[in-house]
Design a protein around this motif. Sequence first.
Motif, PDB file in Angstrom:
ATOM      1  N   ILE A   1      -9.210  31.857  17.578  1.00 14.63           N
ATOM      2  CA  ILE A   1      -9.669  30.551  18.132  1.00 14.63           C
ATOM      3  C   ILE A   1     -10.771  30.306  17.815  1.00 14.63           C
ATOM      4  O   ILE A   1     -11.776  31.199  17.503  1.00 14.63           O
ATOM      5  CB  ILE A   1      -9.228  30.260  19.703  1.00 14.63           C
ATOM      6  N   THR A   2     -11.213  29.077  17.554  1.00 13.55           N
ATOM      7  CA  THR A   2     -12.478  28.946  17.277  1.00 13.55           C
ATOM      8  C   THR A   2     -13.804  29.033  18.558  1.00 13.55           C
ATOM      9  O   THR A   2     -13.207  29.352  19.732  1.00 13.55           O
ATOM     10  CB  THR A   2     -12.851  27.320  16.993  1.00 13.55           C
ATOM     11  N   ILE A   3     -14.905  29.221  18.244  1.00 11.99           N
ATOM     12  CA  ILE A   3     -15.941  29.592  19.123  1.00 11.99           C
ATOM     13  C   ILE A   3     -15.990  28.517  20.131  1.00 11.99           C
ATOM     14  O   ILE A   3     -16.003  28.682  21.443  1.00 11.99           O
ATOM     15  CB  ILE A   3     -17.212  29.679  18.402  1.00 11.99           C
ATOM     16  N   HIS A   4     -15.816  27.157  19.795  1.00 10.40           N
ATOM     17  CA  HIS A   4     -15.880  26.271  20.671  1.00 10.40           C
ATOM     18  C   HIS A   4     -14.722  26.151  21.684  1.00 10.40           C
ATOM     19  O   HIS A   4     -14.769  25.834  22.935  1.00 10.40           O
ATOM     20  CB  HIS A   4     -15.909  24.723  19.771  1.00 10.40           C
ATOM     21  N   LYS A   5     -13.487  26.550  21.114  1.00 12.85           N
ATOM     22  CA  LYS A   5     -12.263  26.465  21.990  1.00 12.85           C
ATOM     23  C   LYS A   5     -12.368  27.707  22.966  1.00 12.85           C
ATOM     24  O   LYS A   5     -11.701  27.469  24.085  1.00 12.85           O
ATOM     25  CB  LYS A   5     -11.022  26.774  21.081  1.00 12.85           C
ATOM     26  N   SER A   6     -13.163  28.678  22.906  1.00  6.06           N
ATOM     27  CA  SER A   6     -13.229  29.960  23.518  1.00  6.06           C
ATOM     28  C   SER A   6     -14.253  29.706  24.527  1.00  6.06           C
ATOM     29  O   SER A   6     -14.276  30.581  25.600  1.00  6.06           O
ATOM     30  CB  SER A   6     -13.857  31.027  22.645  1.00  6.06           C
ATOM     31  N   GLN A   7     -14.838  28.758  24.949  1.00  8.16           N
ATOM     32  CA  GLN A   7     -15.834  28.567  25.964  1.00  8.16           C
ATOM     33  C   GLN A   7     -14.912  28.406  27.171  1.00  8.16           C
ATOM     34  O   GLN A   7     -14.067  27.691  27.300  1.00  8.16           O
ATOM     35  CB  GLN A   7     -16.669  27.025  25.644  1.00  8.16           C
ATOM     36  N   GLY A   8     -15.716  29.062  28.256  1.00  7.57           N
ATOM     37  CA  GLY A   8     -15.103  29.175  29.474  1.00  7.57           C
ATOM     38  C   GLY A   8     -14.148  30.344  29.821  1.00  7.57           C
ATOM     39  O   GLY A   8     -13.824  30.590  30.731  1.00  7.57           O
ATOM     40  N   ARG A   9     -13.988  31.171  28.646  1.00  6.16           N
ATOM     41  CA  ARG A   9     -12.867  32.187  28.536  1.00  6.16           C
ATOM     42  C   ARG A   9     -13.695  33.636  28.696  1.00  6.16           C
ATOM     43  O   ARG A   9     -14.828  33.659  28.383  1.00  6.16           O
ATOM     44  CB  ARG A   9     -11.897  32.335  27.539  1.00  6.16           C
ATOM     45  N   SER A  10     -13.069  34.392  29.206  1.00  3.53           N
ATOM     46  CA  SER A  10     -13.664  35.980  29.373  1.00  3.53           C
ATOM     47  C   SER A  10     -12.471  36.851  28.916  1.00  3.53           C
ATOM     48  O   SER A  10     -11.508  36.792  29.497  1.00  3.53           O
ATOM     49  CB  SER A  10     -14.027  36.189  30.744  1.00  3.53           C
ATOM     50  N   GLU A  11     -12.884  37.605  28.012  1.00  6.84           N
ATOM     51  CA  GLU A  11     -11.434  38.540  27.678  1.00  6.84           C
ATOM     52  C   GLU A  11     -12.295  40.158  27.642  1.00  6.84           C
ATOM     53  O   GLU A  11     -13.437  40.260  27.509  1.00  6.84           O
ATOM     54  CB  GLU A  11     -11.292  38.185  26.185  1.00  6.84           C
TER      55      GLU A  11
END
Length: 204
Positions: free
Chosen positions: A43-53
Amino acid sequence: MTTNKINNRWTPIKTTKKSFYTCQGGSVQIAREQFPLVMAEAITIHKSQGRSESKIVIDVRNPSKTKNHMDRQKWYVALSRARSLNGLYILGAFKPPSEIKPNDEVNAEMNRLRQNPLVPKYQFLRIIPENVIQIISHNTQSIRKHITTIVSDQVFTNSHIVTLQESWAVDNESYNIPEFEEISRNRLIGRPRAFGTINFCKLN
């Protein structure tokens, strides 16, 4: 499986075998052989906002797509998605972002806010003219839980009438607001406790 002709930069993936029973104490045993692969995604960096992996890979190998685009904001978002350094992998060269410049837009906006502090729009509620009656209506969602906040808030205590919705009031409990008198308490019979209205009037 022979590996002598495989490029030494590649990682061989061999099949694994596992056996298990159909259920606890079952008599039927099943054997399964498969490649130990798990579905993944990019996924793009923008799409990853709010996630923790637990594990992430940041790919910056393609200069045509990342040139002049990996600023400090994007690096922060990308790097902070990992829960720990052990689960963080970077493909390609990590180039530290440029330092914050004196004319940075964020710094300029912060300085503007410091020089021009905002005046709360509700300030007029704290200063009431003598010939005005102020009534405040508030969805409190449990007066028992928020009574301490209510009695310490000047917006409430400077009002003449306080009406609280969703009071969740209990019939055999009393709720004291200094200098106020409870004048009515309504609840919907047969409805959940997240209902009801309780009204207070100032004594003087």
